[in-house]
Design an enzyme around this catalytic site. Sequence first.
Site, PDB file in Angstrom:
ATOM      1  N   TYR A 238      98.401   6.915  -0.085  1.00 19.47           N
ATOM      2  CA  TYR A 238      98.051   6.081  -1.151  1.00 19.47           C
ATOM      3  C   TYR A 238      96.901   6.628  -2.102  1.00 19.47           C
ATOM      4  O   TYR A 238      96.956   6.192  -3.482  1.00 19.47           O
ATOM      5  CB  TYR A 238      97.397   4.856  -0.665  1.00 19.47           C
ATOM      6  CG  TYR A 238      98.339   4.013   0.099  1.00 19.47           C
ATOM      7  CD1 TYR A 238      99.161   3.207  -0.657  1.00 19.47           C
ATOM      8  CD2 TYR A 238      98.169   3.434   1.302  1.00 19.47           C
ATOM      9  CE1 TYR A 238     100.121   2.281   0.106  1.00 19.47           C
ATOM     10  CE2 TYR A 238      98.881   2.614   2.176  1.00 19.47           C
ATOM     11  CZ  TYR A 238     100.027   2.038   1.521  1.00 19.47           C
ATOM     12  OH  TYR A 238     100.638   1.118   2.195  1.00 19.47           O
ATOM     13  N   THR A 269     106.998   7.446  -0.791  1.00 16.61           N
ATOM     14  CA  THR A 269     105.682   7.203  -0.968  1.00 16.61           C
ATOM     15  C   THR A 269     105.293   6.264   0.408  1.00 16.61           C
ATOM     16  O   THR A 269     106.072   5.774   0.803  1.00 16.61           O
ATOM     17  CB  THR A 269     105.597   6.117  -2.278  1.00 16.61           C
ATOM     18  OG1 THR A 269     106.419   4.775  -1.826  1.00 16.61           O
ATOM     19  CG2 THR A 269     106.175   6.820  -3.336  1.00 16.61           C
ATOM     20  N   ASP A 270     103.787   5.950   0.424  1.00 18.74           N
ATOM     21  CA  ASP A 270     103.364   4.962   1.289  1.00 18.74           C
ATOM     22  C   ASP A 270     103.605   3.645   0.675  1.00 18.74           C
ATOM     23  O   ASP A 270     104.075   3.665  -0.689  1.00 18.74           O
ATOM     24  CB  ASP A 270     101.951   5.251   1.645  1.00 18.74           C
ATOM     25  CG  ASP A 270     101.518   4.575   2.920  1.00 18.74           C
ATOM     26  OD1 ASP A 270     102.272   3.648   3.323  1.00 18.74           O
ATOM     27  OD2 ASP A 270     100.278   4.846   3.308  1.00 18.74           O
ATOM     28  N   TRP A 271     103.413   2.707   1.455  1.00 21.85           N
ATOM     29  CA  TRP A 271     104.064   1.454   1.148  1.00 21.85           C
ATOM     30  C   TRP A 271     103.450   0.536   0.263  1.00 21.85           C
ATOM     31  O   TRP A 271     102.769  -0.490   0.548  1.00 21.85           O
ATOM     32  CB  TRP A 271     104.022   0.592   2.415  1.00 21.85           C
ATOM     33  CG  TRP A 271     105.522   0.666   3.417  1.00 21.85           C
ATOM     34  CD1 TRP A 271     106.244  -0.485   3.478  1.00 21.85           C
ATOM     35  CD2 TRP A 271     106.096   1.679   3.475  1.00 21.85           C
ATOM     36  NE1 TRP A 271     107.396  -0.198   4.188  1.00 21.85           N
ATOM     37  CE2 TRP A 271     107.497   1.298   4.237  1.00 21.85           C
ATOM     38  CE3 TRP A 271     106.181   3.181   3.283  1.00 21.85           C
ATOM     39  CZ2 TRP A 271     108.477   2.029   4.479  1.00 21.85           C
ATOM     40  CZ3 TRP A 271     107.162   3.726   3.786  1.00 21.85           C
ATOM     41  CH2 TRP A 271     108.246   3.488   4.444  1.00 21.85           C
ATOM     42  N   GLY A 272     103.662   0.926  -1.184  1.00 20.62           N
ATOM     43  CA  GLY A 272     102.962   0.217  -2.181  1.00 20.62           C
ATOM     44  C   GLY A 272     103.185   0.619  -3.567  1.00 20.62           C
ATOM     45  O   GLY A 272     103.573   1.647  -3.932  1.00 20.62           O
TER      46      GLY A 272
END
Length: 758
Positions: A238, A269-272
């Site tokens: 992130y 991507t990471d979760w966002g």
Amino acid sequence: MKKTAILAALLATTFSASAQIKLTPDNIDQVLKAMTLEEKAALCVGNGRAVTTGGVSTGITDLVQGAAGSTRKIDRFGIPCTVLADGPAGLRIDPIRKNDPNTYYATAFPIGTLLASSWDTALVEETTQAMGNEVLEYGVDVLLAPGQNIHRNPLNGRNYEYFSEDPLLSGKMAAAYVRGVQKNGVGTSIKHFALNNQETNRNENDAQVGEKALREIYLKNFEITVKESDPWTVMSSYNKLNGEYTQQSHKLLTQVLRDEWGFKGIVMTDWGLKAGTTTAVTAGNDLMEPGNQVEIDRIIQGVKDGTIKMEDLDRNVKRMLEYIVKTPSFKGYKHSDKPDLQAHAQVARRSAAESLVLLRNENNTLPLVPSGQKIALYGESIIDFVAGGTGSGTVNKKYCVNMVEALEAAGYQVDHTISDYYDEYVKYNDALLRLRGTQRTYRYGISKFDDPAIRRDAIDLHAQNDDLAVIVLGRISGEGSDRTMDNDFNLTEIERQLVSDVHAAFHAKGKKVIVVLNVGGVIETNSWKRMADAIILPWLPGQEGASAVADVMTGKVNPSGKLPMGFPIDFMDHPSSTNFPYNQVKTNTPFGTARPAGSNEKDIDYTKYEEGIWVGYRYFETAGTELSYPFGFGLSYTTFSYSTPVVKATKDGFTASITVKNTGKVAGKEVVQVYVNAPSGGLEKPVTELKAFGKTRLLQPGETQTLTFTVTNYELASFNESAHQWETASGTYKVNFAASIKDIRQTATFKLPKPLTF
Ligand code: BGC
């Protein structure tokens, strides 16, 4: 026929012909060619965030409830959804589904830090092979694991998921982890690439790091894992790196990861959702997770207005297709939803027992063969034993054996007047939490146990009635917040008092005191360790961890774990501590909490990695800092001798071999650590660095085993920041064979005649 009609007819034929194409591993280019812009954009964006309400998932990830995310299907090409779920200490899915009498529990295996304490790549591979079987049998395609950020500072809330302060150990452990999981034909996602070294403001924090530290410490472990295990996917982090979001860094995701290291899989991507989707696509981020319509629209618009080159999008889509054809979902694997949980629980137990670290064992306190001894057990986590950490790394396990159950099953007696009291206390606290509507073990809840104070006169009575004392010090930590120096790294006042009173009362009666550290990260040990006869460190060892502690206490298993980091005397001994948010309010920056506009606060909005390469033992050894327990340390119930080593130059570096002999009275395993001291002068270097390690099989008393090691000249190199290249100095290298960084048993040399650059 008019020109336009001819064109329309042509297009219709082309489209209907392409509509017949079904994706196979051999027609990826053809499918790519036939895809519309909208389809391409959709394939690069996940299906949306899974929402779990009351233990039941709603939302698009219903395919496997509780999975973290998925990819989109395109029916006309036969492209299925694929499913992504956390990790790393086991599979995280919902255990219970609405209107479904079946259960979907997963095994809680030892956390990453405990696996790393094994220094045993074969054991890690075996453990994660069992884990990967649950991934496959529950219908998941990719396990979002392992986590392998470097333990830059002891207080990172998610250190429990990660392996070590050392990049070689971390890289090798992650590679073994990946190989084990992927043997099942499912994928892994090594994460969080890179520099996710703190949880405080993790979504926005700018890690400001020099290139040398980046290359030698924070990327090195990922490099090793990519080169040695071929993970299917990498998860970008992130945070920012030197002002740029890592998920949008072309340098990181394309130049370094793919061009230099040869990574062939996909990056997600990471979760966002972050602004800059178009930059992420160009950078080489193939998949936006958890995915959102906004991102699809941005990609389409980006291609239309030229912000994204079609060739870049095609490159990403092609990689997505290459990923999809490997998945069980694509292959139509019929998962059973019935992995062998009983067999896996035994794997988890063995793995924990083989990995935990014996820190102290005065006068052979352990092993303690059970013969009906009555144990006074102290600490809240004797009841609420901590299997793993919090956040996305939580595993929904069916049960967790606690210390009372484990010690009784092992043949000891437990003083129930004490354990029943803790039992009531835990129930009371749980009831309170339920009233407040919070859960004990998920997300940003409790970070440590608030053990109740025990009166000294009660302890005196126990010391009279019971045969020995076992104190369990427990800590919970995890995603979304960092640990604190006070009352977490350092013991609480109640814990301090407990250790000191139990020591005084039991030792006055000539009875032993054993401390068990059920913790997810390093704590202070120097001020109180002499009050304990034995200290066992099982970290957070999974659902069978308490049984593993009992296995080591009884001597059924001879401990052979070694520390994957040093335990400092004082938290501030770590150079990174001056640039770490060590006393933040726990909940100040949970997921997505916006920071005040324009804020630029040290250690929150940005973190200066002023310590450079001086992380962990690299600093302690070079500066001569004393530790409570050094890197690589761990005791055994037996002893080992090391033969004179043989070091031979090869065309790429050197090979080394050494014979280890069990010189004690019981069978055991030894970890041999190879530390190399480079010739002095030239580039800035630590005095010594771990360059190889190996573990023997179980050696019977008197038995020997020869271990061999290979070290390449490239692995001996340091990074030259001004020339942007790796350089290996010529000269004489000291090769140390050690039982810990402070316990060097044999030394040999290796000469490199000419300097090399890479
Ligand atoms: C975590 C990742 C995890 C993802 C999906 C993120 O918040 O940082 O480690 O894989 O969520 O649950």
